[in-house]
Design a protein around this motif. Sequence first.
Motif, short mmCIF file in Angstrom:
data_model
loop_
_atom_site.label_atom_id
_atom_site.label_comp_id
_atom_site.label_asym_id
_atom_site.label_seq_id
_atom_site.Cartn_x
_atom_site.Cartn_y
_atom_site.Cartn_z
N VAL A 1 0.13 2.06 -17.31
CA VAL A 1 1.46 1.78 -16.75
C VAL A 1 2.36 3.00 -16.92
CG1 VAL A 1 3.52 0.33 -16.93
CG2 VAL A 1 1.24 -0.69 -17.16
N ALA A 2 3.06 3.36 -15.82
CA ALA A 2 3.89 4.56 -15.84
C ALA A 2 5.19 4.32 -15.09
CB ALA A 2 3.12 5.73 -15.23
N ASP A 3 5.75 3.13 -15.22
CA ASP A 3 7.00 2.81 -14.51
C ASP A 3 8.12 3.78 -14.86
OD1 ASP A 3 5.54 0.69 -13.61
OD2 ASP A 3 6.55 -0.83 -14.81
N ALA A 4 8.19 4.19 -16.12
CA ALA A 4 9.30 5.04 -16.58
C ALA A 4 9.26 6.43 -15.97
CB ALA A 4 9.27 5.14 -18.11
N ARG A 5 8.14 6.82 -15.36
CA ARG A 5 8.04 8.16 -14.79
C ARG A 5 8.57 8.25 -13.36
NH1 ARG A 5 2.00 10.21 -16.17
NH2 ARG A 5 2.81 12.09 -15.14
N MET A 6 8.98 7.12 -12.81
CA MET A 6 9.54 7.12 -11.46
C MET A 6 11.02 7.47 -11.51
SD MET A 6 7.84 3.76 -9.70
CE MET A 6 8.86 4.00 -8.25
N SER A 7 11.51 8.12 -10.46
CA SER A 7 12.93 8.44 -10.38
C SER A 7 13.74 7.18 -10.12
CB SER A 7 13.18 9.45 -9.26
OG SER A 7 12.98 8.83 -7.99
N LEU A 8 15.01 7.22 -10.51
CA LEU A 8 15.88 6.06 -10.34
C LEU A 8 16.16 5.79 -8.86
CD1 LEU A 8 18.44 6.64 -13.25
CD2 LEU A 8 16.49 5.07 -13.18
N THR A 9 16.00 6.77 -8.01
CA THR A 9 16.27 6.60 -6.58
C THR A 9 15.05 6.07 -5.82
OG1 THR A 9 15.72 8.92 -6.17
CG2 THR A 9 18.04 8.38 -6.57
N SER A 10 13.93 5.90 -6.50
CA SER A 10 12.73 5.40 -5.82
C SER A 10 12.90 3.95 -5.41
CB SER A 10 11.51 5.53 -6.74
OG SER A 10 11.19 6.88 -6.97
N SER A 11 12.25 3.59 -4.31
CA SER A 11 12.26 2.19 -3.85
C SER A 11 10.88 1.85 -3.33
CB SER A 11 13.31 1.97 -2.76
OG SER A 11 13.10 2.84 -1.66
N PHE A 12 10.33 0.73 -3.78
CA PHE A 12 9.01 0.32 -3.33
C PHE A 12 9.04 -0.07 -1.86
CE2 PHE A 12 8.48 -0.18 -7.92
CZ PHE A 12 7.21 0.38 -8.09
N PHE A 13 7.88 0.09 -1.21
CA PHE A 13 7.81 -0.06 0.24
C PHE A 13 7.73 -1.52 0.67
CE2 PHE A 13 5.43 4.25 0.23
CZ PHE A 13 6.64 4.91 0.10
N ARG A 14 8.35 -1.80 1.80
CA ARG A 14 8.23 -3.08 2.49
C ARG A 14 8.08 -2.75 3.97
NH1 ARG A 14 9.36 -8.56 1.85
NH2 ARG A 14 10.50 -9.58 3.56
N MET A 15 6.94 -3.13 4.55
CA MET A 15 6.61 -2.71 5.91
C MET A 15 6.72 -3.88 6.88
SD MET A 15 3.33 -0.21 5.14
CE MET A 15 2.21 -1.60 4.93
N SER A 16 7.53 -3.69 7.92
CA SER A 16 7.63 -4.68 8.99
C SER A 16 6.47 -4.48 9.97
CB SER A 16 8.97 -4.52 9.73
OG SER A 16 10.05 -4.75 8.85
N PRO A 17 6.13 -5.50 10.77
CA PRO A 17 5.10 -5.30 11.79
C PRO A 17 5.48 -4.16 12.74
CG PRO A 17 5.58 -7.63 11.50
CD PRO A 17 6.60 -6.89 10.70
N GLY A 18 4.51 -3.33 13.06
CA GLY A 18 4.77 -2.19 13.95
C GLY A 18 4.12 -0.93 13.45
N GLU A 19 4.56 0.22 14.02
CA GLU A 19 4.00 1.52 13.69
C GLU A 19 4.67 2.10 12.44
OE1 GLU A 19 1.47 2.85 15.38
OE2 GLU A 19 1.45 1.13 16.74
N HIS A 20 3.84 2.73 11.58
CA HIS A 20 4.38 3.34 10.35
C HIS A 20 3.68 4.67 10.09
CE1 HIS A 20 6.78 -0.13 9.14
NE2 HIS A 20 5.78 -0.88 9.55
N ALA A 21 4.37 5.51 9.31
CA ALA A 21 3.80 6.81 8.94
C ALA A 21 4.20 7.15 7.51
CB ALA A 21 4.27 7.89 9.90
N LEU A 22 3.23 7.62 6.74
CA LEU A 22 3.48 8.09 5.37
C LEU A 22 3.57 9.61 5.36
CD1 LEU A 22 0.89 5.88 3.42
CD2 LEU A 22 3.39 5.63 3.36
#
Length: 240
Positions: A202-223
Amino acid sequence: MRWHVKSIIFRGHDFGEICTAKTVLPPSICSIPKTRTIPGRPGALLVSGQMQPTEIKVRLMLRSDRRMDAAELSRTRHMLAAWLVEAGSLVLPEEPDLTYRDCIVTEGVAWDELMEDGACTVTFTVHDPVAYGPLRSVRDLSFTVGGTWPTSPVVTVEAVASKTFSISLDGDAILTFLDPTRNGDIVVFDSVTGRVTVNGEVADARMSLTSSFFRMSPGEHALSLRACSLVSCEFHERWL
């Protein structure tokens, strides 16, 4: 199709071995409104809505091609009761590739008769009313998400030695690591649970405070990746 006889699968039990099934009341989504009173505004302001559990009614019919004596019919009744008594996931015969989670039987109608043509209606209350498709795993940076409802992915990357690296979705939502990584570190961002691990730790503390986990709507996406490479992006397409 997952089975030869059209029936339900509940808690991993294939009812097609014993009975056919037909959905007589498909799920119907309802929401409870959340409102807020604002001074000077007539009525209330609608803020959001929360989806409520839904009901699915299924008609179970003993298979007419199975000849059973009284003792076997009795054993069958008790076995079906045991299969239905606890909560679990449900697959309907009309939608063999979709799974409803957190289902429990809240109403059962007695068998018309426990003979070869016996039948009964069972009501499942579904506490997660969104249906889940099979797990998809993509390895391309651009991909399409199907379904009719947003889904949360699990993104796995292999990092290179760097003081910081990041992943962005559609140039908007960003996951950033601030602590140094080593070549070959496997980092997993689990948007379902809101956790991140590095090489299984587990490495939750290593993430920046501005990070946000992804939520993808139906459709086209790019990483878009910086200082890492994509191993996989896994998700269940979801359907209302």
